[in-house]
Design an enzyme around this catalytic site. Structure first.
Site, PDB file in Angstrom:
ATOM      1  N   HIS A  44       0.838  -1.202   0.000  1.00 41.89           N
ATOM      2  CA  HIS A  44       0.000   0.000   0.000  1.00 41.89           C
ATOM      3  C   HIS A  44       0.875   1.255   0.000  1.00 41.89           C
ATOM      4  O   HIS A  44       2.050   1.206   0.352  1.00 41.89           O
ATOM      5  CB  HIS A  44      -0.928   0.004   1.225  1.00 41.89           C
ATOM      6  CG  HIS A  44      -0.174  -0.093   2.523  1.00 41.89           C
ATOM      7  ND1 HIS A  44       0.513   0.975   3.053  1.00 41.89           N
ATOM      8  CD2 HIS A  44       0.031  -1.124   3.358  1.00 41.89           C
ATOM      9  CE1 HIS A  44       1.096   0.597   4.176  1.00 41.89           C
ATOM     10  NE2 HIS A  44       0.832  -0.681   4.387  1.00 41.89           N
ATOM     11  N   THR A  48       0.608   3.360  12.400  1.00 40.75           N
ATOM     12  CA  THR A  48      -0.339   2.344  12.873  1.00 40.75           C
ATOM     13  C   THR A  48      -0.830   2.715  14.281  1.00 40.75           C
ATOM     14  O   THR A  48      -0.273   3.620  14.916  1.00 40.75           O
ATOM     15  CB  THR A  48       0.348   0.977  12.965  1.00 40.75           C
ATOM     16  OG1 THR A  48       1.458   1.109  13.850  1.00 40.75           O
ATOM     17  CG2 THR A  48       0.824   0.497  11.602  1.00 40.75           C
ATOM     18  N   ARG A  61      -6.319   0.376   4.170  1.00 41.60           N
ATOM     19  CA  ARG A  61      -5.309   1.103   3.383  1.00 41.60           C
ATOM     20  C   ARG A  61      -4.860   0.304   2.164  1.00 41.60           C
ATOM     21  O   ARG A  61      -4.465   0.861   1.146  1.00 41.60           O
ATOM     22  CB  ARG A  61      -4.113   1.461   4.259  1.00 41.60           C
ATOM     23  CG  ARG A  61      -3.386   0.289   4.888  1.00 41.60           C
ATOM     24  CD  ARG A  61      -2.226   0.767   5.732  1.00 41.60           C
ATOM     25  NE  ARG A  61      -1.512  -0.271   6.439  1.00 41.60           N
ATOM     26  CZ  ARG A  61      -1.758  -0.639   7.686  1.00 41.60           C
ATOM     27  NH1 ARG A  61      -2.728  -0.069   8.369  1.00 41.60           N
ATOM     28  NH2 ARG A  61      -1.020  -1.573   8.269  1.00 41.60           N
ATOM     29  N   HIS A 119       1.149  -5.975   2.433  1.00 40.33           N
ATOM     30  CA  HIS A 119       1.823  -5.228   3.501  1.00 40.33           C
ATOM     31  C   HIS A 119       3.336  -5.492   3.486  1.00 40.33           C
ATOM     32  O   HIS A 119       3.774  -6.527   2.988  1.00 40.33           O
ATOM     33  CB  HIS A 119       1.301  -5.687   4.860  1.00 40.33           C
ATOM     34  CG  HIS A 119      -0.137  -5.390   5.116  1.00 40.33           C
ATOM     35  ND1 HIS A 119      -0.568  -4.163   5.581  1.00 40.33           N
ATOM     36  CD2 HIS A 119      -1.246  -6.157   4.988  1.00 40.33           C
ATOM     37  CE1 HIS A 119      -1.894  -4.201   5.739  1.00 40.33           C
ATOM     38  NE2 HIS A 119      -2.335  -5.390   5.386  1.00 40.33           N
ATOM     39  N   ASP A 120       4.085  -4.611   4.134  1.00 33.53           N
ATOM     40  CA  ASP A 120       5.546  -4.756   4.140  1.00 33.53           C
ATOM     41  C   ASP A 120       6.017  -6.078   4.757  1.00 33.53           C
ATOM     42  O   ASP A 120       6.866  -6.764   4.189  1.00 33.53           O
ATOM     43  CB  ASP A 120       6.246  -3.563   4.804  1.00 33.53           C
ATOM     44  CG  ASP A 120       5.709  -3.227   6.195  1.00 33.53           C
ATOM     45  OD1 ASP A 120       4.740  -3.862   6.652  1.00 33.53           O
ATOM     46  OD2 ASP A 120       6.262  -2.302   6.835  1.00 33.53           O
TER      47      ASP A 120
END
Ligand SMILES: *[C@@H]1O[C@H](CO)[C@@H](O)[C@H](O)[C@H]1NC(C)=O
Ligand SMILES: *[C@@H]1O[C@H](CO)[C@@H](O)[C@H](O)[C@H]1NC(C)=O
Ligand SMILES: *[C@@H]1O[C@H](CO)[C@@H](O)[C@H](O)[C@H]1NC(C)=O
Length: 439
Positions: free
Chosen positions: A72, A78, A156, A336-337
């Site tokens: 994203h 967060t 997101r 996500h990462d």
């Protein structure tokens, strides 16, 4: 300053592009961040990816399929990070006067960030990458032959996929309109998220060692400049992260960026390099196995064979042609990462030559989170036909990934057959690691 309206800005830029047909997109398509490049590069996973505009398919190859895996775009901190940031900045309330001129900008600074969600800059990044994907891969799609898009169902991630689709459609002049993304629940089986392995360890004991090594010098300096604040070592990475978060949201350099110097930023970057390496990367015994499900899906698409996986895949979704179609030309998955790091490690790419030291960063290391998983980063697997042979290459943020795992030369190209062979860890469902997630 009010954030720019991403769609309006990009529509203008896009029109320019379509009319002129080439040139200088880079200055147009994303707002400039007026800070030294070396500072932005040290924001680790909060660094924005800027796509390179130069793109070429290797000579003597034609492209037959593209698999985009994308993080994203830029977001707010967060929930967990928000708590830690607020705890740190509340200490400024105890400061009557700043002794350090570099801190003057904090006097009138207010915290205006939300949490978790994409910010307008992140929407622009996703739009921009969809736009660029059409430019590169327009030969693979048409009004009928559409990209197939999936997203992990975190908000997101979904909004990123939607902006990517809008950018793609816009670049095609409204002709190629991908369907809305297929959403995959983050509370179920999901190959685009990393929450399915309960026994996986966390990196906190590792990052704590480095924090106690690098942060005291900075905490001492800040506490001298802001008497009464009493910042702790644990506050330091959180305060440094404000330079990235506040700048990207307000789209002007944050006063927090001027409080820290190049060394501070570089040392804080290492905190996150360790965090990812020992979180879901090569340094976490049960990290790589969390990338296996995606790789098995990728192999299915590349070879046109049904998915074979006993880890994170949702078998219901993956066995239906409506929710896991084969023989498409362009797939885009939003994630996500931490999951992307697990996928790199499961695949065996981008592996550091030795484990990351806890107190002694190697200045020449290649494991840089700003390079691996910046906001809107992408890992793109291209299937090529080179001299009649099915082949692949992989691009990370537009750079060709060295694929020594399957014997690639400097062009980064492997035969598909050798690549599939190299993925035995995934094809064997993590070689026993998946079971260790639960027992
Ligand atoms: C402080 O911030 C407020 C609100 O952003 C602004 O109106 C004001 O001019 C600022 N004052 C100084 C001294 O910068
Ligand atoms: C698999 O996907 C289906 C369709 O989205 C969903 O209803 C089901 O709950 C999922 N199962 C698991 C275990 O995630
Ligand atoms: C979800 O994953 C688990 C673990 O691999 C598996 O036992 C289960 O059958 C999967 N459910 C679906 C719907 O794929």
């Amino acid at each position: 300053m009010a954030p720019l309206n991403p769609l309006r800005v990009l529509t203008t830029a896009a029109s320019f592009l379509l009319v002129s047909g080439h040139v200088q997109q880079e200055t147009f398509r994303l707002p400039r961040i007026d800070l030294p490049h070396e500072i932005i590069r040290s924001w680790a996973q909060y660094t924005p990816a800027f796509p390179l505009q130069s793109y070429q398919i290797p000579e003597s190859c034609s492209i037959t399929q593209v698999n985009i895996l994308q993080r994203h775009g830029a977001r707010f901190p967060t929930t967990g990070a928000t708590k830690r940031i607020l705890a740190a900045i509340s200490k400024l309330d105890n400061v009557l006067t700043f002794n350090d001129a570099k801190m003057a900008g904090l006097k009138n600074w207010t915290y205006e960030l939300g949490s978790n969600d994409l910010i307008p800059f992140g929407e622009m990044q996703a739009f921009e990458s969809g736009f660029e994907a059409f430019r590169r891969y327009s030969s693979l799609v048409s009004e009928e032959i559409l990209p197939f898009v999936r997203a992990s169902d975190g908000k997101r991630v979904v909004v990123s996929a939607e902006n990517w689709i809008n950018g793609f459609a816009e670049a095609s002049g409204g002709i190629v309109n991908p369907a809305p993304p297929l959403l995959i629940s983050e509370s179920g089986n999901n190959t685009l998220d990393d929450k399915m392995c309960p026994n996986a360890g966390d990196p906190d004991s590792k990052t704590a060692v480095w924090q106690e090594t690098f942060a005291p010098r900075i905490a001492q300096r800040l506490n001298a400049g802001a008497p009464g604040a009493k910042f702790t070592n644990a506050d330091i990475p959180n305060l440094i992260s404000l330079c990235a978060f506040d700048t990207l949201y307000k789209q002007e350099p944050s006063p927090w960026c001027y409080i820290f110097d190049k060394q501070d930023f570089e040392e804080s970057e290492y905190f996150y390099d360790l965090d990812k390496y020992y979180g879901t990367g090569y340094g976490q015994p049960l990290g790589p196995v969390q990338g296996v499900g995606y790789i098995n899906e990728l192999l299915a698409r590349l070879t046109g064979q049904p998915v074979s996986d006993e880890t994170q895949t949702n078998r219901t979704l993956d066995s239906s042609p409506d929710t896991f179609p084969l023989h498409r030309t362009l797939y885009a998955d939003f994630s996500h990462d931490n999951e992307m790091i697990a996928i790199y490690a499961a695949m065996g790419i981008l592996k550091p030559s030795s484990p990351l030291e806890l107190t002694d960063p190697d200045p020449d290391r290649t494991w840089l989170v700003s390079h691996l998983v910046p906001f809107a980063s992408s890992l793109v697997t291209e299937r090529l036909l080179c001299g009649g042979v099915q082949s692949i290459r992989i691009l990370l943020n537009d750079g060709v990934v060295p694929l020594s795992i399957c014997g690639a030369g400097s062009d980064g190209i492997c035969t598909l057959k050798e690549f599939v062979k190299s993925q035995s860890y995934a094809r064997n469902n993590g070689e026993g690691d998946w079971e260790k997630c639960f027992v």
